[in-house]
Design a protein around this motif. Structure first.
Motif, PDB file in Angstrom:
ATOM      1  N   VAL A  19       3.836 -12.793   9.795  1.00  0.00           N
ATOM      2  CA  VAL A  19       3.937 -11.715   8.287  1.00  0.00           C
ATOM      3  C   VAL A  19       4.366 -10.077   8.591  1.00  0.00           C
ATOM      4  CG1 VAL A  19       2.041 -10.851   6.661  1.00  0.00           C
ATOM      5  CG2 VAL A  19       1.944 -13.269   8.451  1.00  0.00           C
ATOM      6  N   LEU A  20       5.186  -9.975   7.486  1.00  0.00           N
ATOM      7  CA  LEU A  20       6.013  -8.615   7.015  1.00  0.00           C
ATOM      8  C   LEU A  20       4.768  -7.414   6.788  1.00  0.00           C
ATOM      9  CD1 LEU A  20       9.353  -9.581   6.722  1.00  0.00           C
ATOM     10  CD2 LEU A  20       7.916  -8.738   9.230  1.00  0.00           C
ATOM     11  N   TYR A  21       4.635  -7.014   7.566  1.00  0.00           N
ATOM     12  CA  TYR A  21       4.010  -5.866   6.521  1.00  0.00           C
ATOM     13  C   TYR A  21       5.082  -3.989   6.515  1.00  0.00           C
ATOM     14  CZ  TYR A  21       2.280  -4.170  10.689  1.00  0.00           C
ATOM     15  OH  TYR A  21       2.117  -3.716  12.292  1.00  0.00           O
ATOM     16  N   THR A  22       4.353  -2.558   5.644  1.00  0.00           N
ATOM     17  CA  THR A  22       5.696  -1.811   5.984  1.00  0.00           C
ATOM     18  C   THR A  22       4.138  -0.536   5.402  1.00  0.00           C
ATOM     19  OG1 THR A  22       4.902  -1.740   2.998  1.00  0.00           O
ATOM     20  CG2 THR A  22       7.039  -2.981   3.825  1.00  0.00           C
ATOM     21  N   ALA A  23       4.716   0.288   6.228  1.00  0.00           N
ATOM     22  CA  ALA A  23       3.589   1.675   6.622  1.00  0.00           C
ATOM     23  C   ALA A  23       4.878   2.824   6.327  1.00  0.00           C
ATOM     24  CB  ALA A  23       3.296   1.281   7.760  1.00  0.00           C
ATOM     25  N   ARG A  24       3.842   3.872   5.843  1.00  0.00           N
ATOM     26  CA  ARG A  24       4.716   5.370   5.888  1.00  0.00           C
ATOM     27  C   ARG A  24       4.707   5.541   7.191  1.00  0.00           C
ATOM     28  NH1 ARG A  24       1.240   4.840   1.469  1.00  0.00           N
ATOM     29  NH2 ARG A  24      -0.292   6.146   2.531  1.00  0.00           N
ATOM     30  N   ASP A  25       3.345   5.849   7.957  1.00  0.00           N
ATOM     31  CA  ASP A  25       3.583   6.766   9.073  1.00  0.00           C
ATOM     32  C   ASP A  25       2.107   5.267   9.871  1.00  0.00           C
ATOM     33  OD1 ASP A  25       1.382   7.237   7.895  1.00  0.00           O
ATOM     34  OD2 ASP A  25       1.746   9.322   7.181  1.00  0.00           O
ATOM     35  N   ALA A  26       2.133   5.625  11.139  1.00  0.00           N
ATOM     36  CA  ALA A  26       1.272   5.689  12.265  1.00  0.00           C
ATOM     37  C   ALA A  26      -0.373   4.934  11.155  1.00  0.00           C
ATOM     38  CB  ALA A  26       1.117   6.810  13.392  1.00  0.00           C
ATOM     39  N   GLU A  27      -0.505   6.560  11.030  1.00  0.00           N
ATOM     40  CA  GLU A  27      -1.789   6.199  10.534  1.00  0.00           C
ATOM     41  C   GLU A  27      -2.286   5.219   8.843  1.00  0.00           C
ATOM     42  OE1 GLU A  27      -0.081   9.730  10.632  1.00  0.00           O
ATOM     43  OE2 GLU A  27      -1.895   9.810  12.689  1.00  0.00           O
ATOM     44  N   HIS A  28      -0.967   5.064   8.623  1.00  0.00           N
ATOM     45  CA  HIS A  28      -1.108   4.478   7.394  1.00  0.00           C
ATOM     46  C   HIS A  28      -0.949   3.174   8.012  1.00  0.00           C
ATOM     47  CE1 HIS A  28       1.070   2.141   3.430  1.00  0.00           C
ATOM     48  NE2 HIS A  28       0.420   2.269   3.632  1.00  0.00           N
ATOM     49  N   GLU A  29      -0.341   2.809   8.896  1.00  0.00           N
ATOM     50  CA  GLU A  29      -0.005   1.287   9.456  1.00  0.00           C
ATOM     51  C   GLU A  29      -1.316   1.209  10.369  1.00  0.00           C
ATOM     52  OE1 GLU A  29       2.792  -0.672  13.089  1.00  0.00           O
ATOM     53  OE2 GLU A  29       3.060   1.079  12.118  1.00  0.00           O
ATOM     54  N   ILE A  30      -1.891   1.847  10.766  1.00  0.00           N
ATOM     55  CA  ILE A  30      -4.137   1.747  11.746  1.00  0.00           C
ATOM     56  C   ILE A  30      -4.466   0.750  10.031  1.00  0.00           C
ATOM     57  CG2 ILE A  30      -5.551   2.727  12.347  1.00  0.00           C
ATOM     58  CD1 ILE A  30      -3.657   4.163  14.121  1.00  0.00           C
ATOM     59  N   ALA A  31      -3.939   1.831   9.138  1.00  0.00           N
ATOM     60  CA  ALA A  31      -5.327   1.201   7.743  1.00  0.00           C
ATOM     61  C   ALA A  31      -4.615  -0.356   7.644  1.00  0.00           C
ATOM     62  CB  ALA A  31      -5.104   2.206   6.859  1.00  0.00           C
ATOM     63  N   GLN A  32      -3.211  -0.729   7.784  1.00  0.00           N
ATOM     64  CA  GLN A  32      -2.723  -1.688   7.869  1.00  0.00           C
ATOM     65  C   GLN A  32      -2.993  -2.961   8.591  1.00  0.00           C
ATOM     66  OE1 GLN A  32      -1.662  -2.422   4.576  1.00  0.00           O
ATOM     67  NE2 GLN A  32       0.659  -2.228   4.519  1.00  0.00           N
ATOM     68  N   PHE A  33      -3.467  -2.560   9.956  1.00  0.00           N
ATOM     69  CA  PHE A  33      -4.255  -3.376  10.760  1.00  0.00           C
ATOM     70  C   PHE A  33      -5.163  -4.064  10.106  1.00  0.00           C
ATOM     71  CE2 PHE A  33      -1.686  -0.730  14.387  1.00  0.00           C
ATOM     72  CZ  PHE A  33      -0.607  -1.017  14.274  1.00  0.00           C
ATOM     73  N   SER A  34      -6.309  -2.938   9.578  1.00  0.00           N
ATOM     74  CA  SER A  34      -7.447  -3.036   9.372  1.00  0.00           C
ATOM     75  C   SER A  34      -7.146  -3.969   8.713  1.00  0.00           C
ATOM     76  CB  SER A  34      -7.897  -1.741   8.917  1.00  0.00           C
ATOM     77  OG  SER A  34      -8.682  -1.101   9.806  1.00  0.00           O
TER      78      SER A  34
END
Length: 342
Positions: free
Chosen positions: A100-115
């Motif tokens: 499953v692919l996801y995008t993120a602007r930065d590390a903080e946004h990626e952590i939000a994607q994890f959740s």
């Protein structure tokens, strides 16, 4: 309940936190038995993603892996992660796994994607790329008992050998050392290095490989020549021009990436022996030597470790794996003719 129940509904029904429900779905062995049974009963009563949850509770796997789709970059070597993702997806499919692919602007946004992904019960494992010093993503995943493996070392003293952080990386030091030794064996007397600014874990490791090869060859520190560049062909060309103008005795160059190598080749009109890193399609088409990261081996090791996370002890010998790259040598005539072509 007319709408589709959420993880919050399950948490309220079972009288636990949302994170506890997530742990039951993803890493049930981390939850006390009586609590786990209470959450499982709430899942069944509410019909929360019944088939997915049942499969998780039965196998502790959803056979789905989350991977970030990296943003496009200007450098030639920016396509490396695309190649890795393609190789990883092929190998995962062969093992009955989904990506499953996801995008993120930065590390903080990626952590939000994890959740979001974890709360939605969409994944039960993550593969992280582009690690860096003080990476908050790995700290968050360890703190939340999530299954993950990184492509790249953590680059932090505290967790470099952390048994909870499984990682696979390419031994950039060994790769650049091979490249430097090759140029010296070909007769070069002054092999310079074109690298990234200091502070990049990957870039520093590659620089150390160059330094190590020169040390082994008996070349003193005050005779070592180098320049820094960002991952951009124009920037690399400009840095190489300044370096070569200041030190015309340079007769070969090792670059931190194929982007930097191409910039150096342009700066010297293709006349300078240059070895890059990443063995991109550009290196192959133009015809200059480069270090291949062996992404097929990297992907295979990552999938193996991801399957073992949570089932191995801290003494597992392969929890932290360095893949030795290989130098791909090419005759210089192709690059020389192409770059000098009007």
């Amino acid at each position: 309940m007319n709408r589709q129940p959420t993880i919050v509904d399950v948490a309220l029904e079972a009288g636990v936190s949302r994170q506890t429900v997530s742990n039951v779905l993803n890493t049930p062995t981390m939850v006390r038995e009586d609590t786990r049974h209470r959450v499982e009963a709430a899942i069944e009563r509410l019909g929360y993603r019944t088939h997915a949850s049942a499969r998780r509770l039965r196998t502790q796997r959803s056979s789905t892996i989350g991977v970030r789709l990296e943003p496009s970059t200007n450098g030639v070597s920016g396509a490396l992660l695309d190649r890795f993702l393609h190789t990883l997806t092929e190998q995962a499919e062969g093992q009955g796994l989904r990506v499953v692919l996801y995008t993120a602007r930065d590390a903080e946004h990626e952590i939000a994607q994890f959740s979001r992904l974890i709360d939605g019960a969409d994944i039960d494992g993550l593969i992280l790329t582009s690690t860096f010093y003080g990476d908050p993503r790995t700290e968050w995943l360890v703190a939340h008992n999530q299954r993950f493996v990184t492509f790249g070392r953590p680059w932090g003293i505290s967790d470099l050998e952390d048994p909870q952080h499984f990682w696979v990386d390419v031994d950039g030091r060994a790769g650049v050392r091979q490249a430097t030794e090759h140029l010296l064996a070909e007769g070069a007397k002054t092999v310079a290095f074109l690298g990234w600014p200091r502070g990049s874990g990957t870039g520093d490791e590659r620089r150390h490989g160059w330094e190590q090869a020169l040390t082994d060859a008996g070349i003193p520190e005050d005779a070592r020549l180098e320049a820094e560049t960002v991952e951009s062909i124009p920037a690399a060309r400009a840095a190489a021009v300044r370096l070569l103008n200041a030190h015309p005795e340079i007769d070969a160059l090792v670059a931190v990436s194929d982007t930097a190598a191409l910039g150096a080749l342009i700066a010297s009109d293709g006349a300078l022996p240059v070895v890059g890193f990443d063995n991109t399609a550009v290196a192959e088409s133009i015809g200059f030597s480069s270090v291949d990261q062996r992404l097929d081996v990297v992907a295979g090791d990552i999938l193996r470790l991801l399957n073992e996370v949570g089932t191995t002890s801290s003494a597992h010998p392969d929890a932290h794996t360095l893949v030795t790259p290989r130098l791909v040598t090419r005759p210089r005539t192709g690059a020389l003719e192409l770059l000098r072509r009007p």
